[in-house]
Design an enzyme around this catalytic site. Structure first.
Site, PDB file in Angstrom:
ATOM      1  N   LEU B  88       0.822  -1.214   0.000  1.00  0.00           N
ATOM      2  CA  LEU B  88       0.000   0.000   0.000  1.00  0.00           C
ATOM      3  C   LEU B  88       0.857   1.266   0.000  1.00  0.00           C
ATOM      4  O   LEU B  88       0.608   2.199   0.753  1.00  0.00           O
ATOM      5  CB  LEU B  88      -0.954   0.019   1.192  1.00  0.00           C
ATOM      6  CG  LEU B  88      -2.131  -0.959   1.088  1.00  0.00           C
ATOM      7  CD1 LEU B  88      -2.973  -0.885   2.347  1.00  0.00           C
ATOM      8  CD2 LEU B  88      -2.983  -0.671  -0.135  1.00  0.00           C
ATOM      9  N   CYS B  89       1.906   1.244  -0.792  1.00  0.00           N
ATOM     10  CA  CYS B  89       2.706   2.457  -0.897  1.00  0.00           C
ATOM     11  C   CYS B  89       2.958   2.771  -2.367  1.00  0.00           C
ATOM     12  O   CYS B  89       4.066   3.051  -2.788  1.00  0.00           O
ATOM     13  CB  CYS B  89       4.008   2.332  -0.122  1.00  0.00           C
ATOM     14  SG  CYS B  89       4.824   0.752  -0.321  1.00  0.00           S
ATOM     15  N   GLY B  90       1.905   2.679  -3.157  1.00  0.00           N
ATOM     16  CA  GLY B  90       2.014   3.054  -4.555  1.00  0.00           C
ATOM     17  C   GLY B  90       2.912   2.097  -5.314  1.00  0.00           C
ATOM     18  O   GLY B  90       2.918   0.894  -5.044  1.00  0.00           O
TER      19      GLY B  90
END
Lengths: 138, 291
Positions: B88-90
């Site tokens: 969930l960090c791009g």
């Protein structure tokens, strides 16, 4: 007066003018005053002493590092420093005891769990140094 | 057209997702602040160490020998890949993996091994046909010098003993909050004169006193240099991860907001359609009664 900066990996511990500095070089303690010749030396465990502008003497325990002196600027790269008055001597004694026990276990051959001998030896050294610096100043 | 109840349910769902992404954005922002401070704090030490090394190299007569400098024909290489522990960090992890795959293709003809920092890289490569030397999880941007020293020691031992001839790093450099990029660097052998920007002749005139001697100081300094490099890599990577997550979660929060707006419009349309329908039923009912 000359400039002293004490830098550790975590922070800049001190950056200011001092009148004198004593450090534990690999060949023994050495003193630095103004206009000292250019010097690069490794440090061993021991105590650092410096006298600041207000003529107060500060004493620190250091675990090792490097010192460079050039043009009235002294840069001290230390692994870790601890002011003598901040040393928790009881904790240091506990650490010393723990490290000693670990090393005893190793030397008696009964070491069921993994013991890192180097680490224990380092811990012993560190604790010993801190206690020594503490005793010298209290 | 979706029924009123269905649309209402979707709006509720998207709203709770937005709450989560917003919270994650704020957590990432807080962690980023801390990580950024760590990156800044580590800088003076690294800079001074660089400086001292280049002074030492310039001021000593003759070339200093150290196994860390040894350039030899590369028969086996090692890649140190620093990814995040979490997702969930791009595109943070995907970008790293792409670069690592490129590296792997380039080294397809020779034996190579991986050392993985971070769970994402480990998850990716554990099932693939790749030699994984070691993997380390749970760094979380801590400046744990003891642990870094052990990891570096392991790597330098392999290099010095000839088990590997070159160690590359792939990690994310942190420039600023909105700027971080995947970087590939050689960790070992160390290139000569790490900084050496100053004029060498002038350096030599300094005429240092060395205690004990330059070679011995070098031998003590270089492991520090390597460890500090590793710490810099790990702290910057963590700061980049947080920055990337913050941006990704910010975008997700905005997207959720847009979606809620669109769904609310649908909801209102459906509600009006129903009211219109009910009205016409009432009217036609009344008409029927009139006869």
């Amino acid at each position: 007066m000359f400039r002293l900066s004490i830098v550790t990996p975590e922070r800049v511990y001190y950056d200011g003018d001092v009148a004198s500095l004593v450090v534990p070089g690999t060949e023994g303690y050495l003193g630095i005053l103004s206009n000292h010749a250019p010097l690069i030396t490794a440090l061993q465990e021991g105590r650092i002493e410096y006298r600041d502008e207000a003529d107060t003497v500060h004493i620190l325990a250091v675990s090792g590092g490097f010192l460079e002196v050039f043009d009235n600027k002294a840069t001290l790269l230390a692994d870790a420093v601890e002011a003598a008055e901040e040393i928790d001597v009881d904790r240091a004694r506990d650490a010393l005891e723990r490290a000693r026990k670990k090393l005893e276990k190793v030397s008696s051959g009964s070491s069921p769990e993994e013991i890192n001998v180097d680490e224990a030896r380092d811990a012993l050294q560190r604790a010993r140094n801190r206690i020594k610096v503490y005793n010298e100043t209290h | 057209m979706a029924t009123l109840r269905e649309v209402r349910k979707r709006i509720r769902g998207v709203k709770s997702t937005r709450r989560i992404t917003r919270a994650m954005e704020m957590v990432a922002a807080a962690k980023l602040r801390k990580a950024q401070a760590r990156v800044e704090q580590a800088k003076p030490y690294a800079a001074k160490l660089d400086e001292m090394l280049s002074h030492l190299a310039a001021a000593s007569t003759g070339e200093i020998q150290h196994p860390f400098f040894e350039q030899r024909p590369v028969e086996k290489s090692t890649l140190v890949l620093v990814t995040a522990d979490r997702g969930l960090c791009g595109s943070f992890n995907a970008n790293l993996m792409r670069e690592a795959e490129a590296w792997r293709r380039e080294h397809a003809d020779e034996p190579f091994e991986f050392m993985l920092f971070g769970k994402k890289g480990w998850d990716y490569y554990r099932r693939r046909d790749v030699d994984v030397l070691d993997h380390q999880l749970g760094w979380e941007g801590e400046m744990d010098y003891g642990r870094a020293r052990d990891a570096v020691q392991m790597l330098t031992d392999r290099f010095v003993s000839g088990k590997t001839d070159r160690i590359d790093l792939i990690y994310t450099t942190f420039v600023s909050m909105g700027s971080f990029r995947v970087t590939r660097e050689t960790f070992l052998p160390i290139p000569r004169h790490p900084t050496g920007s100053e004029d060498e002749d002038q350096e030599r005139e300094r005429d240092y006193i060395f205690e004990p001697d330059p070679q011995a100081i070098y031998e003590q300094l270089l492991p520090y240099y390597a460890t500090t490099k590793m710490i810099t890599v790990l702290t910057e990577s963590f700061a980049s991860e947080q920055a990337s997550r913050m941006l990704a979660m910010n975008a997700a929060t905005k997207a959720a907001g847009d979606m809620i707006d669109a769904l609310t419009l649908d909801f209102n349309k459906a509600r009006q359609a129903q009211i219109t329908k009910e009205l016409s039923e009432v009217v036609s009912g009344a008409d029927a009664l009139k006869g």
